[in-house]
Write a protein that holds these residues in place. Structure first.
Motif, PDB file in Angstrom:
ATOM      1  N   TYR A 410       0.945  -1.188  -0.039  1.00  0.00           N
ATOM      2  CA  TYR A 410       0.079  -0.090   0.071  1.00  0.00           C
ATOM      3  C   TYR A 410       0.862   1.278  -0.124  1.00  0.00           C
ATOM      4  N   PHE A 411       1.671   1.328   1.010  1.00  0.00           N
ATOM      5  CA  PHE A 411       2.567   2.672   1.074  1.00  0.00           C
ATOM      6  C   PHE A 411       3.569   2.973  -0.011  1.00  0.00           C
ATOM      7  N   PRO A 412       4.113   1.819  -0.449  1.00  0.00           N
ATOM      8  CA  PRO A 412       5.029   1.952  -1.630  1.00  0.00           C
ATOM      9  C   PRO A 412       4.296   2.407  -2.824  1.00  0.00           C
ATOM     10  N   VAL A 413       3.205   1.801  -3.328  1.00  0.00           N
ATOM     11  CA  VAL A 413       2.160   2.181  -4.218  1.00  0.00           C
ATOM     12  C   VAL A 413       1.862   3.637  -4.348  1.00  0.00           C
ATOM     13  N   GLN A 414       1.214   3.931  -3.109  1.00  0.00           N
ATOM     14  CA  GLN A 414       0.739   5.308  -3.073  1.00  0.00           C
ATOM     15  C   GLN A 414       1.520   6.461  -3.174  1.00  0.00           C
ATOM     16  N   MET A 415       2.998   6.001  -2.597  1.00  0.00           N
ATOM     17  CA  MET A 415       4.072   7.279  -2.736  1.00  0.00           C
ATOM     18  C   MET A 415       4.518   7.166  -3.992  1.00  0.00           C
ATOM     19  N   TYR A 416       4.478   5.952  -4.866  1.00  0.00           N
ATOM     20  CA  TYR A 416       4.762   6.025  -6.075  1.00  0.00           C
ATOM     21  C   TYR A 416       3.880   6.896  -6.970  1.00  0.00           C
ATOM     22  N   PHE A 417       2.602   6.714  -6.865  1.00  0.00           N
ATOM     23  CA  PHE A 417       1.674   7.961  -7.384  1.00  0.00           C
ATOM     24  C   PHE A 417       2.084   9.007  -7.241  1.00  0.00           C
ATOM     25  N   VAL A 418       2.260   9.597  -5.854  1.00  0.00           N
ATOM     26  CA  VAL A 418       2.445  11.025  -5.528  1.00  0.00           C
ATOM     27  C   VAL A 418       3.863  11.472  -6.419  1.00  0.00           C
ATOM     28  N   GLN A 419       4.775  10.466  -6.064  1.00  0.00           N
ATOM     29  CA  GLN A 419       6.299  10.769  -6.594  1.00  0.00           C
ATOM     30  C   GLN A 419       6.231  11.212  -8.258  1.00  0.00           C
ATOM     31  N   LEU A 420       5.655  10.156  -8.786  1.00  0.00           N
ATOM     32  CA  LEU A 420       5.614  10.365 -10.327  1.00  0.00           C
ATOM     33  C   LEU A 420       4.402  10.934 -10.961  1.00  0.00           C
ATOM     34  N   LYS A 421       3.624  11.324  -9.917  1.00  0.00           N
ATOM     35  CA  LYS A 421       2.441  12.380 -10.450  1.00  0.00           C
ATOM     36  C   LYS A 421       1.519  11.226 -11.427  1.00  0.00           C
ATOM     37  N   VAL A 422       1.087   9.950 -10.820  1.00  0.00           N
ATOM     38  CA  VAL A 422       0.393   9.209 -11.687  1.00  0.00           C
ATOM     39  C   VAL A 422      -0.949   9.796 -11.622  1.00  0.00           C
ATOM     40  N   GLU A 423      -1.744   9.777 -12.613  1.00  0.00           N
ATOM     41  CA  GLU A 423      -3.123  10.179 -12.671  1.00  0.00           C
ATOM     42  C   GLU A 423      -4.227   9.046 -12.498  1.00  0.00           C
ATOM     43  N   PRO A 424      -5.346   9.284 -11.762  1.00  0.00           N
ATOM     44  CA  PRO A 424      -6.217   8.244 -11.556  1.00  0.00           C
ATOM     45  C   PRO A 424      -6.844   7.683 -12.747  1.00  0.00           C
ATOM     46  N   TRP A 425      -6.884   6.284 -13.187  1.00  0.00           N
ATOM     47  CA  TRP A 425      -7.666   5.592 -13.962  1.00  0.00           C
ATOM     48  C   TRP A 425      -6.655   5.663 -15.235  1.00  0.00           C
ATOM     49  N   THR A 426      -5.397   5.987 -15.166  1.00  0.00           N
ATOM     50  CA  THR A 426      -4.718   5.614 -16.325  1.00  0.00           C
ATOM     51  C   THR A 426      -4.240   4.214 -16.167  1.00  0.00           C
ATOM     52  N   ARG A 427      -3.624   3.751 -17.297  1.00  0.00           N
ATOM     53  CA  ARG A 427      -3.368   2.286 -17.172  1.00  0.00           C
ATOM     54  C   ARG A 427      -2.282   2.019 -15.923  1.00  0.00           C
ATOM     55  N   LYS A 428      -1.270   2.597 -15.805  1.00  0.00           N
ATOM     56  CA  LYS A 428      -0.389   2.397 -14.702  1.00  0.00           C
ATOM     57  C   LYS A 428      -1.061   2.465 -13.327  1.00  0.00           C
ATOM     58  N   TRP A 429      -2.112   3.410 -13.222  1.00  0.00           N
ATOM     59  CA  TRP A 429      -2.942   3.513 -11.855  1.00  0.00           C
ATOM     60  C   TRP A 429      -3.695   2.098 -11.793  1.00  0.00           C
ATOM     61  N   VAL A 430      -4.363   1.898 -12.819  1.00  0.00           N
ATOM     62  CA  VAL A 430      -5.256   0.700 -12.588  1.00  0.00           C
ATOM     63  C   VAL A 430      -4.553  -0.588 -12.347  1.00  0.00           C
ATOM     64  N   ILE A 431      -3.490  -0.669 -12.948  1.00  0.00           N
ATOM     65  CA  ILE A 431      -2.510  -2.040 -13.046  1.00  0.00           C
ATOM     66  C   ILE A 431      -2.338  -2.078 -11.485  1.00  0.00           C
TER      67      ILE A 431
END
Length: 460
Positions: A410-431
């Motif tokens: 959970y924490f590594p995935v959520q921090m990765y989203f913030v660090q790389l500014k991954v937008e919700p519902w993009t392919r990487k976010w869904v995976i």
């Protein structure tokens, strides 16, 4: 985490970095040693039992899947060592610092609680495992001299107290930067006993002339009991792999250039590959050798009696390794407690004063009244709890399943989203979100099964 009290003179000392912390001298080799010391621990000894519960298909597949999950988690987390950029950003010295910078203070409290609970629990597990190995040496020699049917039982309490006493001494090592030698020795020991477990399993298969076991694993009296055992086995495997709780602390020892995240990813890849190889060898050959009689602990459950001297040597290696492993998981807890106290009471002589003790024929020892008191209390409590709940497989299952999802996923995935500014519902976010949900389900199932195992063992 607060800065050490001696840092006011650090900038004038070449042994410190420009931020006042101890100079980072770690390489990919020392990083591998720290990881392997932290990963190949007591969990490897339960993998034959876990494979036996899951069977010939689900067992090896589970080991490989957890290896992949562990590497993905390590790769995501290593990019969070610096923020906002993984190469040029500001260093986050600990897991909690990275969570605070990326996810905010509320989630930092949850992360800190789970991280230090995991490290504390691992210390308890190491006390249990070491005492079992100490007792196994006694029993091995007893069986060799008096026969396999001799009453060679001996309690664990004395051995737990002995291990606790040794850890009080080793816990006076100031920090991670001063224990590279201990991690290297511990890593060598882990290779040694893992290799012995694999070799004994392999030779037993050759001796039997057949591969034991089945696709469905060990049968149980009821479907419910089978489900509980499978859940507990998944918890044991979850305990055996991840090292997320100490990854950033290890990464903080690496010198740069090259960029720390690149070194950590390379070290994680090689360390996870090496550990998976040993895990598959120990788990699969242990199950192949004993089938439905596979012991809970491969080297102390006395599937093997001879050669007794090799069993003794393997258990000595386990003991030496767990002395180092206990410190790898305890040092971040020590640093947090002592750093917090030093920050809260900056003028306290008891907290901030240290003394050099010169011992003949040995390097001078740096002793602190605070370290002596807090670390002795910490070791005493882990030893006391281990004496109350000395259930090897069940304790490993609970520890692994309780903290596996939040800290490793959970924490590594959520921090990765913030660090790389991954937008919700993009392919990487869904995976990655799907990856997280699946791991949550597995972790929950494993936790329920392992808790049932502890309750059942306590009531027996």
């Amino acid at each position: 985490m607060a800065v050490h009290n001696s840092l006011e003179i650090a900038n004038k000392d070449d042994s410190f970095d420009d931020d006042g912390r101890p100079k980072r001298t770690g390489t990919i080799w020392t990083c591998n040693a720290h990881i392997i010391t932290g990963v190949i621990g007591s969990g490897v000894l339960s993998l034959a039992w876990s494979t036996a519960q899951l069977g010939w298909i689900a067992g090896p597949v589970s080991l490989v899947c957890f290896a992949i999950v562990t590497y993905v988690s390590a790769a995501l987390l290593s990019d969070c060592y610096r923020s906002p950029d993984p190469v040029t950003g500001t260093r986050n010295h600990t897991y909690m610092e990275a969570v605070k910078v990326n996810l905010g203070p509320k989630q930092t409290w949850l992360c800190g609680f789970l991280q230090y609970l995991s490290m504390y629990g691992t210390g308890i597990a190491y006390v249990i495992t070491t005492s079992i190995s100490m007792r196994a040496i006694y029993r091995s020699n007893c069986y060799h001299n008096k026969g396999h049917e001799a009453p060679c039982d001996h309690g664990d309490a004395f051995y737990m107290l002995l291990f606790g006493a040794s850890q009080i001494v080793f816990s006076q090592i100031p920090n991670f930067h001063d224990m590279e030698w201990l991690s290297i020795v511990a890593a060598i020991m882990s290779f040694s006993y893992s290799s012995i477990g694999f070799a004994l399993g392999f030779s037993k298969v050759i001796e039997n002339g057949a591969i034991k076991g089945s696709f469905g694993g060990i049968p149980q009296a009821t479907v419910a009991k089978k489900v509980w055992k499978v859940c507990q086995a998944l918890g044991d495997i979850a305990f055996a792999y991840p090292y997320s709780t100490i990854l950033l602390e290890i990464q903080d020892t690496l010198r740069s250039p090259p960029a720390e995240n690149k070194t950590m990813k390379k070290a994680s890849m090689s360390a996870v590959f090496i550990t998976t190889f040993f895990y598959l060898c120990c788990g699969c050959f242990g199950y192949a050798a004993f089938g439905n009689q596979t012991p809970g602990n491969l080297l102390t459950g006395f599937g093997f009696y001879e050669p007794y001297w090799l069993i003794d040597f393997a258990n000595v290696c386990i003991i030496v390794h767990l002395v180092g492993g206990y410190q790898v998981y305890s040092q971040p807890v020590f640093a947090f407690i002592e750093g917090w106290l030093a920050e809260k009471y900056p003028n306290s002589v008891f907290i901030n004063k240290s003394y050099n003790l010169k011992v003949p024929l040995l390097p001078s020892l740096n002793l602190s009244p605070l370290r002596l008191c807090t670390r002795t209390f910490y070791v005493a409590t882990t030893t006391g709890i281990a004496m109350t709940f000395p259930y090897f497989n069940q304790v490993l299952g609970v520890l692994g399943s309780l903290t596996f999802w939040p800290l490793t996923i959970y924490f590594p995935v959520q921090m990765y989203f913030v660090q790389l500014k991954v937008e919700p519902w993009t392919r990487k976010w869904v995976i990655l979100q799907t990856f997280s949900v699946v791991c949550l389900i597995v972790s929950t199932i494993a936790l329920i099964g392992s808790l049932e195992g502890i309750v059942s063992a306590k009531l027996e």
